[in-house]
Motif scaffolding. Structure first.
Motif, short mmCIF file in Angstrom:
data_model
loop_
_atom_site.label_atom_id
_atom_site.label_comp_id
_atom_site.label_asym_id
_atom_site.label_seq_id
_atom_site.Cartn_x
_atom_site.Cartn_y
_atom_site.Cartn_z
N UNK A 13 -13.88 20.49 35.64
CA UNK A 13 -15.19 21.14 35.77
C UNK A 13 -15.38 22.24 34.73
N UNK A 14 -14.33 22.98 34.43
CA UNK A 14 -14.42 24.05 33.43
C UNK A 14 -14.71 23.46 32.04
N UNK A 15 -14.09 22.35 31.72
CA UNK A 15 -14.34 21.70 30.43
C UNK A 15 -15.74 21.11 30.37
N UNK A 16 -16.33 20.81 31.53
CA UNK A 16 -17.70 20.30 31.58
C UNK A 16 -17.85 18.85 31.16
N UNK A 17 -16.77 18.09 31.20
CA UNK A 17 -16.83 16.70 30.76
C UNK A 17 -16.63 15.71 31.90
N UNK A 18 -16.50 16.20 33.10
CA UNK A 18 -16.35 15.30 34.25
C UNK A 18 -15.13 14.39 34.11
N UNK A 19 -15.24 13.23 34.68
CA UNK A 19 -14.10 12.31 34.66
C UNK A 19 -13.96 11.56 33.34
N UNK A 20 -14.70 11.99 32.31
CA UNK A 20 -14.43 11.47 30.97
C UNK A 20 -13.08 11.97 30.47
N UNK A 21 -12.56 13.02 31.11
CA UNK A 21 -11.22 13.50 30.81
C UNK A 21 -10.26 12.79 31.76
N UNK A 22 -9.41 11.93 31.26
CA UNK A 22 -8.48 11.23 32.14
C UNK A 22 -7.53 12.22 32.83
N UNK A 23 -7.36 12.07 34.11
CA UNK A 23 -6.51 13.00 34.85
C UNK A 23 -5.04 12.86 34.50
N UNK A 24 -4.66 11.79 33.82
CA UNK A 24 -3.26 11.64 33.42
C UNK A 24 -3.00 12.14 32.00
N UNK A 25 -4.01 12.77 31.37
CA UNK A 25 -3.82 13.28 30.00
C UNK A 25 -3.44 14.76 29.97
N UNK A 26 -3.32 15.38 31.13
CA UNK A 26 -2.90 16.77 31.22
C UNK A 26 -2.18 16.98 32.55
N UNK A 27 -1.38 18.02 32.58
CA UNK A 27 -0.67 18.36 33.82
C UNK A 27 -0.43 19.85 33.87
N UNK A 28 0.12 20.31 34.97
CA UNK A 28 0.36 21.73 35.17
C UNK A 28 1.84 21.98 35.42
N UNK A 29 2.34 23.04 34.80
CA UNK A 29 3.69 23.50 35.07
C UNK A 29 3.62 24.68 36.02
#
Length: 96
Positions: A13-29
């Protein structure tokens, strides 16, 4: 699961691109910490903003994550949660 999901949703939501950002392309440590760190596998498709994250639990069964731009010098951020009863009142909710 809910900590991770709300962190990912906050970032998308912060990036403002919705699900066009694949959820498997980033993660959290350090998801178990109050301020987890974002790790992006392919930074070319993301903004150059530096995001900061905070998370908490509302009551015992609701997870809350917030993404906001990391500014320098860093400003103080305060999150206040309230439970609203429409047309009646509101009361504070403890974040932990």
């Amino acid at each position: 699961f809910y900590k991770l999901w709300t962190l990912k949703e906050a970032f998308i939501k912060a990036e403002g691109k919705g699900l066009f950002l694949p959820t498997n392309s980033f993660y959290f440590e350090d998801c178990h910490l109050h301020c987890p760190k974002l790790v992006i596998e392919s930074p070319d498709s993301y903004s150059t903003k530096r995001w900061q994250f905070e998370q908490a639990f509302l009551a015992s069964n609701y997870s809350l994550s917030i993404a906001f731009e990391d500014t320098h010098p860093r400003s103080m951020t305060q999150v206040i949660a309230r439970q609203y009863i429409p047309l009646r009142s509101f009361s504070p909710i403890d974040l932990y």
